[in-house]
Design an enzyme around this catalytic site. Sequence first.
Site, PDB file in Angstrom:
ATOM      1  N   THR A 135     -23.421 -19.917  50.924  1.00 56.60           N
ATOM      2  CA  THR A 135     -24.089 -19.703  52.256  1.00 56.60           C
ATOM      3  C   THR A 135     -23.983 -18.399  52.518  1.00 56.60           C
ATOM      4  OG1 THR A 135     -22.455 -20.584  53.574  1.00 56.60           O
ATOM      5  CG2 THR A 135     -24.163 -22.113  52.994  1.00 56.60           C
ATOM      6  N   THR A 138     -17.871 -17.267  45.650  1.00 53.01           N
ATOM      7  CA  THR A 138     -17.266 -16.125  45.194  1.00 53.01           C
ATOM      8  C   THR A 138     -16.264 -16.655  43.960  1.00 53.01           C
ATOM      9  OG1 THR A 138     -15.345 -16.446  46.675  1.00 53.01           O
ATOM     10  CG2 THR A 138     -17.172 -14.768  47.261  1.00 53.01           C
ATOM     11  N   ASP A 139     -15.907 -18.133  44.067  1.00 52.33           N
ATOM     12  CA  ASP A 139     -14.688 -18.366  43.067  1.00 52.33           C
ATOM     13  C   ASP A 139     -15.142 -18.167  41.511  1.00 52.33           C
ATOM     14  OD1 ASP A 139     -13.457 -19.429  45.153  1.00 52.33           O
ATOM     15  OD2 ASP A 139     -13.207 -21.329  44.084  1.00 52.33           O
ATOM     16  N   LYS A 162     -12.495 -11.610  40.297  1.00 52.55           N
ATOM     17  CA  LYS A 162     -12.001 -11.817  41.362  1.00 52.55           C
ATOM     18  C   LYS A 162     -10.354 -11.676  41.273  1.00 52.55           C
ATOM     19  CE  LYS A 162     -12.129 -15.263  45.262  1.00 52.55           C
ATOM     20  NZ  LYS A 162     -12.633 -16.487  45.715  1.00 52.55           N
TER      21      LYS A 162
END
Lengths: 450, 574
Positions: A113, A189-190, A268
Amino acid sequence: MSNKDDSNLFSGYHGLALNILQKFDAHVGDRVKIETDSKALEGILIPRAELTTTHDHVVIKLKNGYNLGVHVSKIKSISVIERGRMLRPELSEIPVSYREDAPEVSIVSTGGTIASRVDYQSGAVYPALDARDLYNVVPELGDYAKLKTRFLFNIFSENITPSHWTKLAAEIAKDIQDGVDGIVVTHGTDTMGYSSAALSFALQNLPVPVVFVGSQRSSDRPSSDAAMNLLSAVITAANAPFAHVVVVMHGTEDDKFCYCHPGTKVRKNHTSKRDAFRTINDYPIAKVENGRIIMLKKDFVPRDKKRELVLKPKFDNRVAFVKAYPGIPPEIIDLFVDKKYHGIVLEGTGLGHAPEYLNDALKRAIEEGIPVVMTSQCIWGRINMYVYRTGRQLLNLGVIPGEDMLPETAYVKLMWVLAQTRDMKEIRSMMLTNFAGEITPQTRSKEFLG
Amino acid sequence: MAKSLDYEKLGLRVGLEIHQQLDTKSKLFCNCPTVLREDEPDITFVRRLRPTQSELGEIDPAARFEFEKKKLFVYQSYNDTVCLVEHDEEPPHLLDKESLEIALTVALLMNATPVDEVHVMRKIVIDGSNTSGFQRTSIIALGGYITLPDSGKKIGIQTLCLEEDAARKISEDEKTITYRLDRLGIPLIEIATAPDIHTPEEARVVALRIGQLLRSTKRVKRGLGTIRQDINISIKDGAIIEVKGIQKLDLIDKIVENEVKRQVRLLELRDELKKRGLNESMFKSDFVDITDALKDCKSSIIKNTIKHGGVILALKLPKFNGLLGFELQPNYRFGTELAEHVKFWSGLKGLFHTDELPKYGITETDVLKIRELTNASDEDAVVIVAGPKDKCTIALEKVLERAKQALHGVPEETRGGSPDGITHYLRPRPGAARMYPETDVPPTPVTDEMLDNIRKNLPELPEEKYKRFREVYKLNEKLANAMIRSLYIDIFEDLVNKYPSVSPTTIATTFENTLISLRRESIPIENLDDNHFDELFGSLASGKISKEAIPEVLAYLAKNPEKHVDDAIKELKL
């Protein structure tokens, strides 16, 4: 009467709390008065957050906006003063404005989102998903692009699987056929780095940029990085001179600029910071600052809408991704071989090593036609298995050295390669061929921890 | 205007909101220490905040206004005493147990009922003082009361909240506001009283009493800035005005008095305007550009504005002649209030108006020209602003809006208090508190077991202390009374216990009489710290100095805070 769906009447409540709400026929959203031994409280009955450990409190929101929990054992009575309203009213028509001659950008949402609206009365947060919502949340978007939005999945990125990559690639191919000037994929993002690598392989011969974007702070916060990330991603999709799959996220802790990271070289590297995403073993392609794209690399594929996309969206999901560590039992490798996996990517130590006692298991895997690719858990740097004896032994067994590929990228790539061929020789050759910037010829000094 | 006010007749109602920092080991949502620092920060970063939308896609007007200022926030931080939680780069940790315990202790001291489960909320604040764009706050207890020691009167306590303190503002210019993150996250207790207070004096007494109760826990911070009070003041026909951030108790009565005066005078102004036959339709938003007419004006502000390509805009306020100089508070006129609105909304430095002209280089002839161009009669007043055209337009729109409100009396707004006790326009009243759940922090249950434990260890109340000081320490009535209200109460008790050979009366007299006389003589007693007093009474106990030498030694130490009692003995030849 409430016009809510029956299953939502006691949203989140279980056990004793649910019993008491049922007993007094009080529903989530109702204005209620709760009498206890010592006080009377008036407020709106609020849903119980999912997976809280206890089920013996009822939550209400007082008129001053504060929520509090009342223990079931103290409740003497609950009276409903007013039945609740629908918690999510229809949006009113809000005019949006955008530049008519702006480039057309397609936004494909996978469930990250990126912009939200908050209902202050219930405290609920709703994702803003259609173009109008986005223009309203980030009005500056209208200066850069005509948006068309598409809602593909609604899942946390930790739940993404290779089959989602396939669907996403097909969806983007449709947009490209429709002639859009760029594509933005909003993504959690993971696992964004895995998805950007996957799409880098799946979308060969790209004519326009495909930009992955997400936010580290949830978008319902005034401080969220979502707005600047989204704006930078749209600017990249609309105007960037290159046609690559990239990840656009904050460059630093500041709200100053975003980097465009190459899709196969991004990782990440922090659990929570805004600048968690970094280019590894390479440099960002560009940065986006104050609405402008500043190129940082000269060797890029220029955008060209006439270029014909080659779609290779399939991934073989029977690939194991195994980290080597002191004490790793060889049975882990045996298990994947026994289960007829099609490939193994090792995240080895140092220059590309694994404990010698794994050699028998690895030998058996390769003999059974299962390619084994070596990468390093050091993250930064290049595999070189010629330096030490342990490395050479692995090479002699037929282990494929992953060069300076990120372990995650090598894993995604092997899945992609295996969907095209099961021939060991060809697999080795494809793994060592640079398709999408995943392997670089030289390792430069300043790349490290950049 | 000097006549004393009949507060009962005016229907004065005052409520206090007291914010007290807690002296805990760690901050409310992380493990950083609760220390402020003055050394150079070693990290700086910049951010922007964006208002969030309501379910109808609406944005809170106050929040949007802050956003449209397009301010950049600069944050200063330290690598060792500030962490990523304050940077808004890491989710908050669980609610600090020690802070909750202190809040519950205070709740019980104030006869309030603790909640059964604490839910942390996010209160939207986008002036930059919170890196997240919201303040984390939670209600701990409801519905208590305190008793005033002298009158026995009960003052209701509506709510007791536990929240995080905001970052400290270091500086501000046109484009940026700089904050330091050391203060962000320090636990605060917010106590809101019912509007049960009816005189300015009573407001101070209630604040003092709450302060005493807080200090009796011995777990709250002390010193300037550690306790701040907001005062809600209203009179009949007036409006509830919130005056924010009063740090000194002595100011409270004056602030209340002046705010009451202001509201009374605004009501008089309203009546005068009605008498003059003014109604809203007479206000016209005709902003007249008088730049050309004033091109030879001697006023340096006007000359400079024109030189830099700015404009001079004028606005007629019908039937306002003489009323811009109408005094609302001492040295604070209706014109001052208009100027404050201009400064806040447009960023211009202020305004000129015909009630104060000719002056500042604007001549009689200029004034005549201005009146003529704006079509103003003798009954009307004219307001002039100078600067970039867009700012001037905003400024006059706000002047017009505020002037219209004068017809209705007292407009609702948030005000601040200045050191001289005057209240000033601070900002528009924020919309209904913008709050939604802080989903990163799970609800914390308050168990009966926790409460029983706290009940068993409740601190001694001031009146119990008074009794003990009279009976055990043999202080006289006056000294015991002074001591329980004293800032030095804790060190007083420490010293009495540490040096039993020194009479408690001597120690109390030193704090409550000697220090006050020294301050009257302009001795910088604020330089004295606990170590100085410890040394002083240690020397008295061991016979190094005599009781009579105390004032001299203290004066010496106050002037030479780095020196010791031994130095004083040597230099003063005691």
